[in-house]
Design a protein around this motif. Structure first.
Motif, short mmCIF file in Angstrom:
data_model
loop_
_atom_site.label_atom_id
_atom_site.label_comp_id
_atom_site.label_asym_id
_atom_site.label_seq_id
_atom_site.Cartn_x
_atom_site.Cartn_y
_atom_site.Cartn_z
N SER A 1 0.84 -1.20 0.00
CA SER A 1 0.00 0.00 0.00
C SER A 1 0.88 1.25 0.00
N PRO A 2 0.30 2.40 -0.35
CA PRO A 2 1.06 3.64 -0.25
C PRO A 2 1.59 3.90 1.16
N ALA A 3 0.88 3.44 2.18
CA ALA A 3 1.36 3.64 3.55
C ALA A 3 2.66 2.88 3.79
N CYS B 1 -7.92 10.22 -2.21
CA CYS B 1 -8.48 11.18 -1.24
C CYS B 1 -7.41 11.82 -0.36
N ASP B 2 -6.15 11.45 -0.55
CA ASP B 2 -5.03 12.04 0.18
C ASP B 2 -4.99 11.67 1.66
N ARG B 3 -5.77 10.65 2.07
CA ARG B 3 -5.69 10.12 3.43
C ARG B 3 -4.53 9.18 3.55
N SER B 4 -4.29 8.67 4.75
CA SER B 4 -3.28 7.63 4.93
C SER B 4 -3.65 6.46 4.03
N GLY B 5 -2.68 5.96 3.30
CA GLY B 5 -2.98 4.96 2.28
C GLY B 5 -2.75 3.53 2.71
N ASP B 6 -3.29 3.13 3.87
CA ASP B 6 -3.15 1.73 4.26
C ASP B 6 -4.00 0.87 3.33
N LEU B 7 -3.67 -0.41 3.26
CA LEU B 7 -4.29 -1.30 2.29
C LEU B 7 -5.80 -1.38 2.46
N GLN B 8 -6.26 -1.52 3.68
CA GLN B 8 -7.70 -1.63 3.89
C GLN B 8 -8.43 -0.39 3.39
#
Length: 163
Positions: free
Chosen positions: A46-48, A86-93
């Motif tokens: 994920s991006p995170a 959406c520019d939020r934290s990009g965790d997989l879920q």
């Protein structure tokens, strides 16, 4: 690895590995698709995860000097570190199941291994299991396209994977 913890502990839920689940999973692998292989083996980062890798690399390389240039400045840095929609934290879920802006809308399955790795559960139909896996695969493909090709996101940002 988080996937090993998920499989072993199930975050408080019972995870069952059955012969039926493995047989159905082997059918997915027979498709010989690199994205399917990446998703089902935990290779969808994920991006995170990229954000954490960047931070760890910066800490490790901060004081190293190579040929008059800091090693940190010469390292490649991952740019897609938040949800591309959406520019939020990009965790997989979030990027796969919870972001309302994910272009591939599909309800989140209850089974943890199905949700994280796309592994079919015993109590779902083959059709549903394939739809879940293809949702995860489509999301991964879209994220990689944004990351590597700098595709514009809805917010107008250009998200290049590496600079």
């Amino acid at each position: 690895r988080r996937d090993a913890v998920l499989a072993r502990e199930g975050y408080g839920k019972i995870i069952t590995m059955t012969e039926k689940r493995m047989t159905r999973l082997k059918k997915f692998w027979a498709w010989n698709d690199t994205h399917v292989e990446a998703v089902t083996t935990g290779g969808f980062h994920s991006p995170a995860v990229y954000h954490v890798w960047n931070e760890n690399r910066k800490r490790k390389c901060q004081d190293i000097n190579v040929d008059g240039d800091t090693h940190n400045n010469r390292e490649r840095e991952y740019q897609l570190t938040k949800c591309p929609w959406c520019d939020r934290s990009g965790d997989l879920q979030h990027v796969v199941w919870q972001c309302d802006n994910n272009p591939y809308d599909f309800p989140m399955p209850a089974d943890l291994l199905m949700r994280r790795l796309g592994w079919p559960s015993d109590d779902t139909t083959d059709f549903y299991a394939e739809q879940v896996l293809w949702h995860i695969v489509a999301t991964r493909k879209k994220i990689l396209d944004i990351a590597f090709n700098g595709e514009k996101t809805e917010g107008g940002r250009s998200a290049h994977h590496i600079v």
